[in-house]
Design a protein around this motif. Sequence first.
Motif, PDB file in Angstrom:
ATOM      1  N   UNK A   2      16.389  32.544 -66.574  1.00  0.00           N
ATOM      2  CA  UNK A   2      16.849  32.039 -65.277  1.00  0.00           C
ATOM      3  C   UNK A   2      18.097  32.799 -64.862  1.00  0.00           C
ATOM      4  N   UNK A   3      18.205  33.046 -63.578  1.00  0.00           N
ATOM      5  CA  UNK A   3      19.394  33.684 -63.032  1.00  0.00           C
ATOM      6  C   UNK A   3      20.579  32.734 -63.172  1.00  0.00           C
ATOM      7  N   UNK A  12      30.615  37.430 -66.651  1.00  0.00           N
ATOM      8  CA  UNK A  12      29.854  38.518 -67.251  1.00  0.00           C
ATOM      9  C   UNK A  12      28.420  38.117 -67.531  1.00  0.00           C
ATOM     10  N   UNK A  13      28.095  36.843 -67.354  1.00  0.00           N
ATOM     11  CA  UNK A  13      26.742  36.329 -67.598  1.00  0.00           C
ATOM     12  C   UNK A  13      25.884  36.547 -66.364  1.00  0.00           C
ATOM     13  N   UNK A  14      24.661  37.047 -66.572  1.00  0.00           N
ATOM     14  CA  UNK A  14      23.740  37.249 -65.452  1.00  0.00           C
ATOM     15  C   UNK A  14      22.497  36.363 -65.531  1.00  0.00           C
ATOM     16  N   UNK A  15      22.120  35.933 -66.743  1.00  0.00           N
ATOM     17  CA  UNK A  15      20.910  35.123 -66.893  1.00  0.00           C
ATOM     18  C   UNK A  15      20.984  34.336 -68.196  1.00  0.00           C
ATOM     19  N   UNK A  16      20.133  33.315 -68.291  1.00  0.00           N
ATOM     20  CA  UNK A  16      20.076  32.520 -69.515  1.00  0.00           C
ATOM     21  C   UNK A  16      18.687  31.941 -69.678  1.00  0.00           C
ATOM     22  N   UNK A  24      19.750  31.460 -74.970  1.00  0.00           N
ATOM     23  CA  UNK A  24      19.906  32.902 -74.894  1.00  0.00           C
ATOM     24  C   UNK A  24      20.729  33.223 -73.661  1.00  0.00           C
ATOM     25  N   UNK A  25      21.736  34.076 -73.815  1.00  0.00           N
ATOM     26  CA  UNK A  25      22.630  34.412 -72.712  1.00  0.00           C
ATOM     27  C   UNK A  25      22.637  35.924 -72.528  1.00  0.00           C
ATOM     28  N   UNK A  26      22.253  36.368 -71.334  1.00  0.00           N
ATOM     29  CA  UNK A  26      22.228  37.797 -71.018  1.00  0.00           C
ATOM     30  C   UNK A  26      23.481  38.157 -70.228  1.00  0.00           C
ATOM     31  N   UNK A  32      21.325  40.513 -74.630  1.00  0.00           N
ATOM     32  CA  UNK A  32      21.102  39.074 -74.692  1.00  0.00           C
ATOM     33  C   UNK A  32      21.469  38.571 -76.080  1.00  0.00           C
ATOM     34  N   UNK A  33      22.290  37.541 -76.110  1.00  0.00           N
ATOM     35  CA  UNK A  33      22.715  36.924 -77.362  1.00  0.00           C
ATOM     36  C   UNK A  33      22.048  35.568 -77.486  1.00  0.00           C
TER      37      UNK A  33
END
Length: 75
Positions: A2-3, A12-16, A24-26, A32-33
Amino acid sequence: MRHYRNLSGNSGVVAYEVGPDWIGVKFRDGVTYRYTYAKPGAIHVEEMKKLAAAGRGLSGYISRHVGKAYESTDG
């Protein structure tokens, strides 16, 4: 994934993406972490899920409370 709404405008996060016991955090750099109940723990993961859904505070929370305590990364 998801955006991430980034309501503060400077994250700094763009998606999760979320699962029952992980998130998961992109980030902007494309990496992605994955944070899990095992690492950094359920309390942090559940708080990160709330912040991700709200679209505000996720990156700051990770910086202040989680740091490099992630389960895995794709990069």
